[in-house]
Design an enzyme around this catalytic site. Structure first.
Site, PDB file in Angstrom:
ATOM      1  N   HIS A 188       0.799  -1.233   0.000  1.00  0.00           N
ATOM      2  CA  HIS A 188       0.000   0.000   0.000  1.00  0.00           C
ATOM      3  C   HIS A 188       0.828   1.277   0.000  1.00  0.00           C
ATOM      4  O   HIS A 188       0.422   2.282  -0.571  1.00  0.00           O
ATOM      5  CB  HIS A 188      -1.024  -0.031   1.133  1.00  0.00           C
ATOM      6  CG  HIS A 188      -2.196  -0.889   0.773  1.00  0.00           C
ATOM      7  ND1 HIS A 188      -2.295  -2.186   1.192  1.00  0.00           N
ATOM      8  CD2 HIS A 188      -3.235  -0.671  -0.042  1.00  0.00           C
ATOM      9  CE1 HIS A 188      -3.388  -2.718   0.668  1.00  0.00           C
ATOM     10  NE2 HIS A 188      -3.978  -1.818  -0.081  1.00  0.00           N
ATOM     11  N   ARG A 214     -10.584   4.106  -1.363  1.00  0.00           N
ATOM     12  CA  ARG A 214     -10.208   3.183  -0.290  1.00  0.00           C
ATOM     13  C   ARG A 214     -10.550   3.853   1.040  1.00  0.00           C
ATOM     14  O   ARG A 214      -9.709   4.533   1.625  1.00  0.00           O
ATOM     15  CB  ARG A 214      -8.709   2.876  -0.346  1.00  0.00           C
ATOM     16  CG  ARG A 214      -8.271   2.000  -1.510  1.00  0.00           C
ATOM     17  CD  ARG A 214      -6.793   1.683  -1.406  1.00  0.00           C
ATOM     18  NE  ARG A 214      -6.360   0.634  -2.301  1.00  0.00           N
ATOM     19  CZ  ARG A 214      -5.806   0.842  -3.500  1.00  0.00           C
ATOM     20  NH1 ARG A 214      -5.619   2.066  -3.943  1.00  0.00           N
ATOM     21  NH2 ARG A 214      -5.424  -0.178  -4.248  1.00  0.00           N
ATOM     22  N   ARG A 221     -15.468   2.026  -1.434  1.00  0.00           N
ATOM     23  CA  ARG A 221     -15.317   0.688  -0.875  1.00  0.00           C
ATOM     24  C   ARG A 221     -15.412   0.791   0.637  1.00  0.00           C
ATOM     25  O   ARG A 221     -14.786   1.670   1.240  1.00  0.00           O
ATOM     26  CB  ARG A 221     -13.966   0.126  -1.296  1.00  0.00           C
ATOM     27  CG  ARG A 221     -13.731  -1.268  -0.761  1.00  0.00           C
ATOM     28  CD  ARG A 221     -12.465  -1.847  -1.299  1.00  0.00           C
ATOM     29  NE  ARG A 221     -11.289  -1.261  -0.659  1.00  0.00           N
ATOM     30  CZ  ARG A 221     -10.039  -1.591  -0.974  1.00  0.00           C
ATOM     31  NH1 ARG A 221      -9.815  -2.472  -1.928  1.00  0.00           N
ATOM     32  NH2 ARG A 221      -9.026  -1.047  -0.354  1.00  0.00           N
ATOM     33  N   GLU A 255     -11.265 -10.463  -5.677  1.00  0.00           N
ATOM     34  CA  GLU A 255      -9.832 -10.433  -5.378  1.00  0.00           C
ATOM     35  C   GLU A 255      -9.378 -11.663  -4.602  1.00  0.00           C
ATOM     36  O   GLU A 255      -8.232 -11.772  -4.215  1.00  0.00           O
ATOM     37  CB  GLU A 255      -9.468  -9.150  -4.624  1.00  0.00           C
ATOM     38  CG  GLU A 255     -10.319  -8.849  -3.411  1.00  0.00           C
ATOM     39  CD  GLU A 255      -9.969  -7.519  -2.747  1.00  0.00           C
ATOM     40  OE1 GLU A 255      -8.930  -6.933  -3.041  1.00  0.00           O
ATOM     41  OE2 GLU A 255     -10.767  -7.082  -1.886  1.00  0.00           O
ATOM     42  N   ASN A 292      -4.363  -6.752  -7.161  1.00  0.00           N
ATOM     43  CA  ASN A 292      -3.269  -6.756  -6.173  1.00  0.00           C
ATOM     44  C   ASN A 292      -3.416  -7.961  -5.248  1.00  0.00           C
ATOM     45  O   ASN A 292      -2.450  -8.657  -4.950  1.00  0.00           O
ATOM     46  CB  ASN A 292      -3.290  -5.473  -5.341  1.00  0.00           C
ATOM     47  CG  ASN A 292      -3.253  -4.233  -6.214  1.00  0.00           C
ATOM     48  OD1 ASN A 292      -2.818  -4.316  -7.342  1.00  0.00           O
ATOM     49  ND2 ASN A 292      -3.709  -3.124  -5.693  1.00  0.00           N
ATOM     50  N   ASP A 293      -4.647  -8.160  -4.791  1.00  0.00           N
ATOM     51  CA  ASP A 293      -4.878  -9.311  -3.911  1.00  0.00           C
ATOM     52  C   ASP A 293      -5.110 -10.587  -4.700  1.00  0.00           C
ATOM     53  O   ASP A 293      -4.721 -11.666  -4.255  1.00  0.00           O
ATOM     54  CB  ASP A 293      -6.078  -9.040  -2.988  1.00  0.00           C
ATOM     55  CG  ASP A 293      -5.658  -8.195  -1.804  1.00  0.00           C
ATOM     56  OD1 ASP A 293      -4.628  -8.514  -1.187  1.00  0.00           O
ATOM     57  OD2 ASP A 293      -6.340  -7.199  -1.507  1.00  0.00           O
ATOM     58  N   ARG A 312       2.115  -9.807  -1.180  1.00  0.00           N
ATOM     59  CA  ARG A 312       2.359  -8.660  -2.064  1.00  0.00           C
ATOM     60  C   ARG A 312       3.293  -7.625  -1.445  1.00  0.00           C
ATOM     61  O   ARG A 312       3.787  -6.743  -2.129  1.00  0.00           O
ATOM     62  CB  ARG A 312       1.021  -7.996  -2.442  1.00  0.00           C
ATOM     63  CG  ARG A 312       0.265  -7.473  -1.258  1.00  0.00           C
ATOM     64  CD  ARG A 312      -1.162  -7.127  -1.613  1.00  0.00           C
ATOM     65  NE  ARG A 312      -1.348  -5.715  -1.894  1.00  0.00           N
ATOM     66  CZ  ARG A 312      -2.524  -5.110  -1.955  1.00  0.00           C
ATOM     67  NH1 ARG A 312      -3.638  -5.814  -1.791  1.00  0.00           N
ATOM     68  NH2 ARG A 312      -2.623  -3.838  -2.193  1.00  0.00           N
ATOM     69  N   CYS A 367      -9.642  -2.485 -10.620  1.00  0.00           N
ATOM     70  CA  CYS A 367      -9.078  -1.373  -9.862  1.00  0.00           C
ATOM     71  C   CYS A 367      -7.740  -1.738  -9.207  1.00  0.00           C
ATOM     72  O   CYS A 367      -7.192  -0.968  -8.447  1.00  0.00           O
ATOM     73  CB  CYS A 367     -10.066  -0.871  -8.811  1.00  0.00           C
ATOM     74  SG  CYS A 367     -10.550  -2.131  -7.640  1.00  0.00           S
TER      75      CYS A 367
HETATM   76  C1  PEP Z   1      -6.640  -4.942  -5.002  1.00  0.00           C
HETATM   77  O1  PEP Z   1      -6.477  -5.833  -4.167  1.00  0.00           O
HETATM   78  O2  PEP Z   1      -6.324  -5.061  -6.200  1.00  0.00           O
HETATM   79  C2  PEP Z   1      -7.227  -3.660  -4.608  1.00  0.00           C
HETATM   80  C3  PEP Z   1      -7.516  -2.731  -5.493  1.00  0.00           C
HETATM   81  O3  PEP Z   1      -7.394  -3.430  -3.273  1.00  0.00           O
HETATM   82  P1  PEP Z   1      -6.182  -3.055  -2.263  1.00  0.00           P
HETATM   83  O4  PEP Z   1      -4.982  -2.747  -3.097  1.00  0.00           O
HETATM   84  O5  PEP Z   1      -6.641  -1.896  -1.476  1.00  0.00           O
HETATM   85  O6  PEP Z   1      -6.059  -4.306  -1.461  1.00  0.00           O
HETATM   86 MG    MG Z   2      -7.438  -5.702  -2.253  1.00  0.00          MG
END
Ligand code: PEP
Ligand code: MG
Length: 588
Positions: free
Chosen positions: A193, A300, A337, A439, A462-463, A473, A510
């Site tokens: 993040h 977020r 979200r 995700e 990302n997840d 990650r 996203c």
């Molecule tokens: C993701 O997981 O791709 C996402 C957009 O959420 P975050 O990065 O906040 O976990």
């Molecule tokens: Mg995520």
């Protein structure tokens, strides 16, 4: 001698040149060093000055807490200020330095060890817990001795490169980000993040660069080359000159890209692609507006909690923020979200305890359900603000949905709160659009069922990559295994897009993949038409989409998705991207 150069992973593009400031959060190893007699007075002065600095920092924090959060929070700092000034802490430290002829860190450690033992032996739990305050103060003095305390960063009066071992997002949100030229982190991965925030703000960042703190402490100036993932310590004038000219070139390119700002995001063969912005900090909204986006694809909301911590936002706080966000975006839709706390994101204030394996623990929607009070407060605010705007302008999205039941429970709660709010007299829409993040691999596998019930879906790559490939990650040790081109991940993504088309459910993306120039043509080829990303990436992606043919992209995607390894796909995409860029002139 420190090495003059270190290599890590470029995580947010750009070049930064400036003074390094080191911030370490890991425990400092305390060594016993015997000093010559001639150094004793100096060592005591060094200790006294660290105590003074710590006391002054605590007072600054006290004033800040009082003005931002109210007097009740200032009390904690007042107690800490008394403790740090208490002679029963500093007097024995001075005595040990003098009698044993040792360094201040060692002497402090001895005294604190005894104090902690004394607190632990107290029968009263509350008093026994005060040992945490003693440890907290001792750490602050130690960091001050070491020159790595963060408190002074909040009042930075000059621009610096921040070098740190780890920098959780809860710390980042409190930094004066306009003073940060670049981030250099020993830990972290390409989609942790802190990296995402750096990218959103256009701050160059390198992660996974071990030994950076130690070298940073000994340097007066560094060059951060986040394209190559390199840092140069105390560079030669020739290096500085060369990097300055590269930096200017990059800034010119960025300015050039701005020319596409007002142009539609349409492929050469006429397919329209929607570009939306991801917002973490409210300070990013202006950038999103200035890039002419078609909405916010992901706010977020957990950052709201981090920005306000240790206080938690109440219903009116939420309402104020969401209302401002919608007003700033005019007619464009905003997807908010619900809080995705847990993991590294401020779990403690909400949960009260730490987990052994937080990424697989009480995170996202699970935490929302286990804290119904917090969740309801947020949902009530979302529904109230949605009711103030035309239907569809505010969309609610749930994070980390792993199965259909979770989505159903979330919808049930929303329906119940809708009734409550109506009976309280608020004008609430009958059905605010509710979406699910896809995700978690189980949600991707069951996506047809989810697509039938959700009003929209958003792919959180990302997840999705993290959980599909079992690769943390945010862990630099396995960052090389975090492969967006993994065929397993791409097949899941293809399946999600298909399910959306089959059931007429709007599907967007996203995760960071949505702004990766290598992946964008493939995603367009897989049929994705809604991309949400950090505002800084918008011009590049807009430009790229305008150079694509959706028909060619689709043929390419069919080919890529049949391949067996991430490497094969990556090489193929690189080759295709080079051809696309070589064949077509920038369409401005
Ligand atoms: C993701 O997981 O791709 C996402 C957009 O959420 P975050 O990065 O906040 O976990
Ligand atoms: Mg995520």
């Amino acid at each position: 001698m420190s090495p003059k150069r270190l290599k890590g992973l470029g995580a947010s593009p750009g070049i930064a040149i400036g003074e390094p400031v080191v911030q370490e959060t890991r425990p400092i190893a305390v060594l016993r060093i015997t000093l010559p007699d001639s150094r004793i007075d100096q060592e005591i002065e060094r200790f006294d000055s660290a105590v003074e600095t710590t006391a002054a920092n605590i007072l600054k924090n006290r004033d800040r807490a009082a003005s931002q959060m109210g007097e009740e929070y200032a009390a904690i700092f007042e107690a800490h200020h008394l403790m740090v000034k208490d002679p029963s802490l500093s007097k024995p430290v001075r005595e040990i330095i003098r009698e044993e002829r040792v360094n201040a860190e060692w002497a402090l450690d001895q005294v604190v060890g005894k104090l902690v033992e004394r607190f632990e032996s107290l029968p009263d739990d509350y008093l026994a817990e005060r040992k945490l305050d003693v440890l907290d103060i001792a750490t602050q003095i130690l960091r001050s001795l070491h020159g790595t305390d963060i408190t002074h960063l909040e009042d930075l009066d000059r621009k610096v490169v921040l070098v740190a071992d780890d920098l959780p997002p809860s710390v980042v949100v409190k930094l004066p980000l306009d003073k940060i030229l670049g981030f250099v982190l020993e830990t972290g991965g390409p989609t942790s993040h802190t990296t995402i925030i750096a990218r959103s703000l256009g701050i160059p960042a390198i992660v996974g660069i071990s030994g950076a703190c130690e070298s940073g402490l000994r340097s007066r100036r560094v060059i951060v080359d986040a394209f190559e993932g390199k840092i140069l310590f105390d560079p030669d004038p020739a290096d500085v000159e060369e990097y300055r000219s590269r930096q200017n070139e990059y800034l010119e390119q960025q300015a050039h890209l701005q020319r596409v700002r007002a142009l539609p995001t349409i492929t050469r063969d006429g397919h329209r692609v929607e570009l939306l912005a991801n917002i973490d900090l409210l300070a990013e909204v202006d950038a999103a507006v200035s890039w002419n986006v078609q909405g916010i694809g992901l706010y977020r909301s957990e950052f709201l909690y981090m920005e306000r911590s240790p206080l938690l936002p109440d219903e009116e706080d939420h309402v104020g923020v969401y209302r401002n966000l919608l007003n700033a975006m005019g007619d464009a839709p905003v997807t908010i979200r619900t809080f995705d706390l847990g993991g590294k994101k401020l779990a403690r204030e909400v949960m009260g305890s730490e987990e052994a394996n937080p990424v697989l623990g009480l995170r996202g929607i699970r935490l929302c359900f286990s804290k119904p009070g917090f969740f309801q407060t947020q949902l009530r605010a979302l529904l109230r603000v949605a009711g103030e705007f035309p239907l569809g302008q505010l969309r609610i999205m749930f994070p980390l949905i792993a199965c259909l039941e979770e989505f159903r429970v979330a919808r049930f709660l929303v329906n119940r709160l809708t009734e409550d709010l109506r009976s309280e007299g608020y004008p609430i829409h009958e059905s605010v659009p509710l979406g699910a993040m896809v995700e978690v691999p189980s949600a991707a596998v069951m996506v047809r069922e989810l697509a039938k019930e959700a009003d929209f879906l958003s792919i959180g790559t990302n997840d999705l990559i993290q959980y599909s490939l079992a690769v943390d990650r945010a862990n630099e040790l396995v960052a090389h295994l975090y492969r967006p081109t993994s065929p397993a991940v791409l097949r899941l993504i293809s399946q999600i897009i298909k399910a959306g088309n089959e059931f007429g459910t709007d599907v967007g993306m996203c995760g960071e993949m949505a702004s990766d120039p290598l992946m964008v043509p493939l995603l367009v080829g897989l049929g994705l038409r809604r991309f949400s990303m950090n505002p800084q990436s918008l011009p590049l992606v807009r430009n790229l989409v305008r150079q694509l043919s959706a028909r060619e992209a689709s043929a390419m995607a069919r080919q890529a998705i049949r391949m067996s390894t991430a490497r094969e796909i990556e090489e193929y995409l690189l080759e295709r991207l080079a051809i696309t860029l070589a064949k077509i002139k920038v369409r401005v």
